[in-house]
Design a protein around this motif. Structure first.
Motif, PDB file in Angstrom:
ATOM      1  N   UNK A 128       0.826  -1.213   0.000  1.00  0.00           N
ATOM      2  CA  UNK A 128       0.000   0.000   0.000  1.00  0.00           C
ATOM      3  C   UNK A 128       0.860   1.264   0.000  1.00  0.00           C
ATOM      4  N   UNK A 129       2.023   1.196   0.669  1.00  0.00           N
ATOM      5  CA  UNK A 129       2.920   2.347   0.677  1.00  0.00           C
ATOM      6  C   UNK A 129       3.460   2.616  -0.733  1.00  0.00           C
ATOM      7  N   UNK A 130       3.751   1.551  -1.470  1.00  0.00           N
ATOM      8  CA  UNK A 130       4.173   1.714  -2.866  1.00  0.00           C
ATOM      9  C   UNK A 130       3.034   2.329  -3.690  1.00  0.00           C
ATOM     10  N   UNK A 131       1.828   1.806  -3.479  1.00  0.00           N
ATOM     11  CA  UNK A 131       0.675   2.295  -4.233  1.00  0.00           C
ATOM     12  C   UNK A 131       0.388   3.766  -3.930  1.00  0.00           C
ATOM     13  N   UNK A 132       0.555   4.162  -2.650  1.00  0.00           N
ATOM     14  CA  UNK A 132       0.291   5.555  -2.273  1.00  0.00           C
ATOM     15  C   UNK A 132       1.264   6.523  -2.946  1.00  0.00           C
ATOM     16  N   UNK A 133       2.461   6.020  -3.293  1.00  0.00           N
ATOM     17  CA  UNK A 133       3.465   6.847  -3.984  1.00  0.00           C
ATOM     18  C   UNK A 133       3.417   6.614  -5.494  1.00  0.00           C
ATOM     19  N   UNK A 134       2.414   5.833  -5.927  1.00  0.00           N
ATOM     20  CA  UNK A 134       2.210   5.537  -7.348  1.00  0.00           C
ATOM     21  C   UNK A 134       3.439   4.869  -7.967  1.00  0.00           C
ATOM     22  N   UNK A 135       4.016   3.930  -7.207  1.00  0.00           N
ATOM     23  CA  UNK A 135       5.166   3.167  -7.685  1.00  0.00           C
ATOM     24  C   UNK A 135       4.723   1.715  -7.870  1.00  0.00           C
ATOM     25  N   UNK A 136       4.879   1.188  -9.092  1.00  0.00           N
ATOM     26  CA  UNK A 136       4.499  -0.191  -9.369  1.00  0.00           C
ATOM     27  C   UNK A 136       5.697  -1.112  -9.146  1.00  0.00           C
ATOM     28  N   UNK A 137       5.445  -2.272  -8.518  1.00  0.00           N
ATOM     29  CA  UNK A 137       6.513  -3.220  -8.226  1.00  0.00           C
ATOM     30  C   UNK A 137       5.954  -4.630  -8.316  1.00  0.00           C
ATOM     31  N   UNK A 163      13.179   4.526  -5.470  1.00  0.00           N
ATOM     32  CA  UNK A 163      12.720   3.717  -6.592  1.00  0.00           C
ATOM     33  C   UNK A 163      11.717   4.460  -7.476  1.00  0.00           C
ATOM     34  N   UNK A 164      11.117   5.494  -6.926  1.00  0.00           N
ATOM     35  CA  UNK A 164      10.102   6.252  -7.660  1.00  0.00           C
ATOM     36  C   UNK A 164      10.667   6.934  -8.914  1.00  0.00           C
ATOM     37  N   UNK A 165      11.977   7.175  -8.920  1.00  0.00           N
ATOM     38  CA  UNK A 165      12.581   7.862 -10.077  1.00  0.00           C
ATOM     39  C   UNK A 165      12.561   6.970 -11.320  1.00  0.00           C
ATOM     40  N   UNK A 166      12.397   5.661 -11.131  1.00  0.00           N
ATOM     41  CA  UNK A 166      12.335   4.754 -12.279  1.00  0.00           C
ATOM     42  C   UNK A 166      11.031   4.990 -13.046  1.00  0.00           C
ATOM     43  N   UNK A 169       7.972  -0.353 -14.139  1.00  0.00           N
ATOM     44  CA  UNK A 169       7.616  -1.177 -12.988  1.00  0.00           C
ATOM     45  C   UNK A 169       8.885  -1.708 -12.335  1.00  0.00           C
ATOM     46  N   UNK A 170       8.982  -1.578 -11.023  1.00  0.00           N
ATOM     47  CA  UNK A 170      10.191  -1.972 -10.308  1.00  0.00           C
ATOM     48  C   UNK A 170      10.362  -3.487 -10.371  1.00  0.00           C
ATOM     49  N   UNK A 171      11.544  -3.900 -10.817  1.00  0.00           N
ATOM     50  CA  UNK A 171      11.834  -5.324 -10.963  1.00  0.00           C
ATOM     51  C   UNK A 171      12.754  -5.799  -9.845  1.00  0.00           C
ATOM     52  N   UNK A 172      12.952  -7.107  -9.785  1.00  0.00           N
ATOM     53  CA  UNK A 172      13.865  -7.690  -8.798  1.00  0.00           C
ATOM     54  C   UNK A 172      15.269  -7.123  -8.990  1.00  0.00           C
ATOM     55  N   UNK A 173      15.691  -6.978 -10.225  1.00  0.00           N
ATOM     56  CA  UNK A 173      17.018  -6.451 -10.520  1.00  0.00           C
ATOM     57  C   UNK A 173      17.154  -5.006 -10.034  1.00  0.00           C
ATOM     58  N   UNK A 174      16.090  -4.220 -10.170  1.00  0.00           N
ATOM     59  CA  UNK A 174      16.099  -2.828  -9.683  1.00  0.00           C
ATOM     60  C   UNK A 174      16.331  -2.793  -8.174  1.00  0.00           C
ATOM     61  N   UNK A 175      15.618  -3.656  -7.454  1.00  0.00           N
ATOM     62  CA  UNK A 175      15.748  -3.700  -5.992  1.00  0.00           C
ATOM     63  C   UNK A 175      17.164  -4.096  -5.608  1.00  0.00           C
ATOM     64  N   UNK A 176      17.721  -5.102  -6.287  1.00  0.00           N
ATOM     65  CA  UNK A 176      19.068  -5.563  -5.969  1.00  0.00           C
ATOM     66  C   UNK A 176      20.104  -4.471  -6.227  1.00  0.00           C
TER      67      UNK A 176
END
Length: 307
Positions: A128-137, A163-166, A169-176
């Protein structure tokens, strides 16, 4: 009035402070509200500001890192100033209910204890925190994200903004690539290298941690703690507990159990106990001055005698 806020999550404390400001103050500005760190300001100065007559009827002051040696000053404040117009808020990450300060405020003020989010709800809360910042993951990336941030809400908020600057959609590789790993994950790399005899990998990870400011004396208990955690997982798994059951027993995120259990198959419980015995001896030899902590940990990593 004195309010005691207790929560292990600083972000939850901040949210509650905002609620109190809206409830206690007619208007919020630099004249009606102030925040102090008890490590850098005398408590008497805080009280002087709170008790000073103001053109604004209602005032509120928040102080973190309250020094318990100032309890006599707090008692005097409670005795001499019973106005609801001046609110003093003390914040703590934790406080024993048997503590003198806890009893003092319980009998003379208000205590607000904010419980952590239940482990089983962490995924939903962060999503929900991702959704509130309009970041898809995606799901795999979100699990890895949770494993890295260890449900620290302040850290989560900051990492989501990163991550919002991407623009995708945030991928596993992005997180790593973008979300820093916890110290425990680096420690596991050290252990994994040792047990797989990839000593270069272990030493490189250790040297990277040293460059980041970690000292060998701080890392030794973390390494031991990680070994005990892996041992607990292997033991509970051997008793036919599911990953979710193990996570519930150990009070950790299920993804952390999944990752550590998968990686632990390459070594036995005997391997773990042998390493724990070595770390015990290292700690003893360091404390008795027989060897320096850096030299001892380096020899431990390289599997050399001498510690």
């Amino acid at each position: 009035m004195v309010v005691l806020l207790i929560s292990k999550q600083s972000e939850l404390i901040n949210i509650q402070i905002e609620k109190l400001k809206k409830a206690k103050l007619d208007e919020i500005n630099e004249f009606t509200y102030a925040f102090y760190d008890g490590n850098f300001v005398a408590f008497q100065d805080v009280l002087d500001e709170l008790e000073t007559v103001s053109f604004f009827n209602k005032r509120m002051v928040t102080i973190k890192n309250f020094d318990k040696k100032d309890i006599p000053l707090l008692k005097k404040h409670l005795k001499d100033n019973d106005s609801e117009d001046a609110t003093l808020v003390l914040t703590f990450n934790e406080l024993d209910k048997k503590d003198e300060l806890y009893h003092l405020i319980k009998n003379n003020g208000q205590i607000i204890e904010i419980n952590d989010v239940d482990k089983k709800d962490e995924y939903k809360v962060v999503k929900k925190m991702f959704e509130s910042k309009e970041v898809k993951i995606d799901e795999e990336a979100l699990n890895e994200f949770l494993n890295r941030v260890d449900f620290d809400l302040t850290l989560i908020k900051n990492e989501i903004l990163k991550l919002k600057v991407l623009e995708h959609k945030v991928s596993l590789e992005d997180v790593k690539n973008l979300v820093s790993r916890k110290i425990d994950d680096n420690v596991f790399d050290i252990l994994d290298g040792i047990l797989k005899e990839d000593y270069e990998k272990s030493l490189q990870t250790y040297n990277d941690l040293v460059k980041r400011g970690y000292k060998a004396s701080n890392l030794i208990p973390i390494i031991a703690s990680s070994l005990r955690f892996i041992y607990q997982i292997k033991y509970l798994a051997s008793k036919n507990n599911s990953n979710d059951e193990i996570a519930n027993i150990l009070k950790v995120h299920p993804y952390r159990v999944k990752v550590n259990l998968k990686n632990s198959y390459s070594y036995s419980k005997d391997d773990i106990m042998a390493l724990l015995d070595e770390l015990f001896n290292i700690d003893y030899n360091i404390k008795t001055g027989k060897i320096s902590d850096d030299q001892a940990l380096t020899l431990f990593i390289l599997r050399r005698e001498g510690y």
